[in-house]
Design an enzyme around this catalytic site. Structure first.
Site, PDB file in Angstrom:
ATOM      1  N   SER A 259      -6.494-103.622 104.569  1.00  0.00           N
ATOM      2  CA  SER A 259      -7.082-104.201 103.364  1.00  0.00           C
ATOM      3  C   SER A 259      -6.638-105.652 103.259  1.00  0.00           C
ATOM      4  O   SER A 259      -5.866-106.141 104.086  1.00  0.00           O
ATOM      5  CB  SER A 259      -6.621-103.433 102.124  1.00  0.00           C
ATOM      6  OG  SER A 259      -5.262-103.729 101.876  1.00  0.00           O
ATOM      7  N   LYS A 260      -7.138-106.308 102.224  1.00  0.00           N
ATOM      8  CA  LYS A 260      -6.834-107.729 101.986  1.00  0.00           C
ATOM      9  C   LYS A 260      -5.337-108.022 102.063  1.00  0.00           C
ATOM     10  O   LYS A 260      -4.931-109.107 102.476  1.00  0.00           O
ATOM     11  CB  LYS A 260      -7.350-108.129 100.596  1.00  0.00           C
ATOM     12  CG  LYS A 260      -8.805-108.547 100.638  1.00  0.00           C
ATOM     13  CD  LYS A 260      -8.920-110.055 100.890  1.00  0.00           C
ATOM     14  CE  LYS A 260     -10.204-110.433 101.551  1.00  0.00           C
ATOM     15  NZ  LYS A 260     -10.087-110.905 102.920  1.00  0.00           N
ATOM     16  N   ARG A 261      -4.538-107.035 101.621  1.00  0.00           N
ATOM     17  CA  ARG A 261      -3.089-107.250 101.625  1.00  0.00           C
ATOM     18  C   ARG A 261      -2.567-107.601 103.015  1.00  0.00           C
ATOM     19  O   ARG A 261      -1.540-108.245 103.177  1.00  0.00           O
ATOM     20  CB  ARG A 261      -2.355-105.979 101.170  1.00  0.00           C
ATOM     21  CG  ARG A 261      -2.423-105.694  99.695  1.00  0.00           C
ATOM     22  CD  ARG A 261      -1.633-104.441  99.386  1.00  0.00           C
ATOM     23  NE  ARG A 261      -2.182-103.290 100.110  1.00  0.00           N
ATOM     24  CZ  ARG A 261      -1.512-102.593 101.013  1.00  0.00           C
ATOM     25  NH1 ARG A 261      -0.277-102.894 101.316  1.00  0.00           N
ATOM     26  NH2 ARG A 261      -2.092-101.564 101.605  1.00  0.00           N
ATOM     27  N   GLY A 263      -4.142-109.366 105.207  1.00  0.00           N
ATOM     28  CA  GLY A 263      -4.696-110.626 105.711  1.00  0.00           C
ATOM     29  C   GLY A 263      -6.200-110.519 105.854  1.00  0.00           C
ATOM     30  O   GLY A 263      -6.860-109.791 105.112  1.00  0.00           O
ATOM     31  N   GLU A 269     -14.081-114.204 108.410  1.00  0.00           N
ATOM     32  CA  GLU A 269     -12.772-114.849 108.229  1.00  0.00           C
ATOM     33  C   GLU A 269     -12.138-115.148 109.591  1.00  0.00           C
ATOM     34  O   GLU A 269     -11.501-116.183 109.777  1.00  0.00           O
ATOM     35  CB  GLU A 269     -11.844-113.946 107.422  1.00  0.00           C
ATOM     36  CG  GLU A 269     -12.152-113.934 105.941  1.00  0.00           C
ATOM     37  CD  GLU A 269     -11.348-112.866 105.210  1.00  0.00           C
ATOM     38  OE1 GLU A 269     -10.373-113.212 104.549  1.00  0.00           O
ATOM     39  OE2 GLU A 269     -11.695-111.662 105.326  1.00  0.00           O
TER      40      GLU A 269
END
Ligand code: GLU
Length: 495
Positions: A259-261, A263, A269
């Site tokens: 997840s975003k946590r 990176g 991206e």
């Protein structure tokens, strides 16, 4: 005919509810590689039936990401094909027709139970402590003519599949997980069409996969639990059941779902961070698949010829950014200097607005030299920007790294080193790396100083920092006039 006898047709079917994430990208890569390795067909289908979360913009982002990944599809949006449309929202009449055929053939039925009745039935089953608390089959045995009359009269209804009474366990033969057994009784007569007239995912996806002749379904194992229901739909449609291959989730280093946590999670991206498409595809392909357990660099061609489902691991894959960087570096280092200049260096410098200053000639030879100097020191394209920045500063504006000044310029002997090198360099006509090195080489002995004490002050003077490519290349790139001006300026900081 079993799925193995049919020509291979696989599909990647993203829902455009967000960007293309690394997990989806790997699923797409495996489908693409499997199609290419088997001489089959790779289909892209957009599962956009969730009207609240699907957007045209997300569809475009996904298509762009697929193109950047180099995963060309043989049928689907923008390329067409004989089995379209390839957007689920354009296939609603197909779902409707398939459901009505199932009703007509007695494999599905209209259900008029209201949400309140269903809730009350569930509560009653709970109170009785029934092991089965699903749909109680209220409308399963309605007289078809009566049911049709209620539909015609406008009564709200759903359509449910009729799971055959005698259907034993549903065994999913999964190419990754082996045989997975599900108890058909627990599957319930599940809804295939909602009362608002939209098909459920388990139904729409099977109608599409059956009509598109899909032979192998390669997707994330979060869908394994949906598979027995989908098998029931294939059977009710009288369509061959494809081979399933459920691939593991991609986890972060802490073992939690990526997840975003952790990176970056979306393909764009990574693209924007400067990763090469080939390296990124290589890295993702190896997250859960390996041709031989050894190779870390596997070309797209090799992937497209050697990919097979029997080498796919069922263990969760861990995203390892260091390994991705390593592979990216391997791809960069394998480029010729010219390729590196054209594909990485020049685009990066331009996109960071690094334009030549003064009369500094930036011709092809200069870029080749810069490419040769920076390539071995580059892991990710944008790394070149900081390393080349000293070449794009006016001599008077070059900033000096404080630590480097303290360590190399503000030291006894530094001024002597700068004086001697300025003298040797002023006399030099041939401004090539080799000639520069040859001119500087005798200085440590002449001055009775270690090499570092002589060359580091020059490096700091010209680049502002203590780290740069070889001194010959560095000075050659900066140009004679600038080198001498910078050495003169640095003398003010030197002892
Ligand atoms: N649209 C579904 C998803 O994105 C497809 C699942 C499948 O491959 O069947 O999860």
């Amino acid at each position: 005919m079993s799925s193995t006898e049919r020509p291979v047709r696989v599909r990647f079917a993203p829902s455009p509810t967000g960007k293309l994430h690394v997990g989806g990208a790997r699923t797409a890569i495996y489908n693409w590689a499997f199609a290419r390795a088997t001489g089959g067909t790779f289909i892209l289908r957009i599962d956009d039936t969730d009207p609240t979360r699907s957007t045209e913009e997300n569809t475009q982002v996904i298509l762009r990401a697929m193109r950047w990944l180099g995963l060309d599809w043989d049928e689907g949006p923008e390329v067409g094909g004989d089995f379209g449309p390839y957007f689920q929202t354009e296939r609603l009449s197909n779902y409707r027709a398939a459901a009505e055929r199932m009703v007509a053939e007695g494999n599905a039925y209209y259900c008029f139970c209201s949400p309140e009745k269903l809730a009350a039935d569930r509560e009653a089953a709970q109170a009785r402590k029934d092991t089965f608390q699903g749909y109680q089959g209220t409308c399963r045995h309605l007289d078809p003519a009566e049911a049709q009359a209620r539909v015609d009269a406008g009564e709200p209804y759903t359509i449910r599949i009729k799971v055959p009474d005698d259907r034993g366990d549903v065994i999913v033969h999964d190419a990754v997980h082996g045989d997975v057994v599900f108890n058909a009784k627990e599957l319930d007569d599940f809804i295939i069409f909602r009362s608002d007239g939209t098909p459920t995912y388990n139904f729409a996806t099977v109608v599409d996969d059956a009509e598109m002749g899909i032979t192998h379904i390669i997707r994330g194992d979060d869908h394994l639990s949906n598979t027995p229901r989908q098998v029931m739909v294939y059977e009710a449609l009288g369509a061959p059941v494809p081979t399933f291959a459920h691939i593991s989730m991609i986890l972060g280093a802490d073992g939690k779902k990526l997840s975003k946590r952790h990176g970056a999670t979306s393909v764009e991206e990574y693209r924007d961070a400067g990763y090469l498409s080939d390296a990124f595809v290589n890295y993702l392909a190896l997250l859960g698949w390996a041709p031989d357990g050894e190779s870390t660099v596997i070309s797209r061609e090799r992937l497209a010829s050697e990919f097979s489902l029997d080498h796919v691991s069922k263990n969760p894959a861990i995203m390892d950014p260091k390994k991705l960087d390593f592979i990216n570096g391997e791809y960069l280092h394998a480029m010729s200097d010219r390729e590196f200049a054209d594909e990485v260096l020049i685009p990066e410098l331009h996109s960071h607005d690094l334009e030549p200053v003064g009369e500094c000639l930036h011709d092809e030879a200069w870029y080749d030299l810069l490419a040769a100097a920076l390539k071995p020191r580059t892991t990710l394209g944008p790394d070149v920007v900081a390393q080349a920045a000293f070449l794009y500063e006016d001599d008077a504006d070059l900033e000096y790294d404080e630590k480097a000044v303290k360590k190399w310029l503000a030291k006894a002997g530094a001024a002597d080193a700068l004086d001697a090198s300025a003298k040797a360099l002023t006399a030099l006509d041939d401004w090539s790396p080799a000639a520069i090195e040859a001119a500087l080489d005798p200085l440590p002995e002449q001055l009775g100083m270690g090499k570092g004490k002589v060359f580091q002050p020059i490096r700091v003077a010209v680049t502002g920092s203590a780290a740069s490519p070889g001194i010959g290349e560095t000075l050659a790139l900066a140009g004679k006039e600038h080198v001498l001006a910078r050495i003169a300026r640095a003398k003010e900081l030197a002892q």
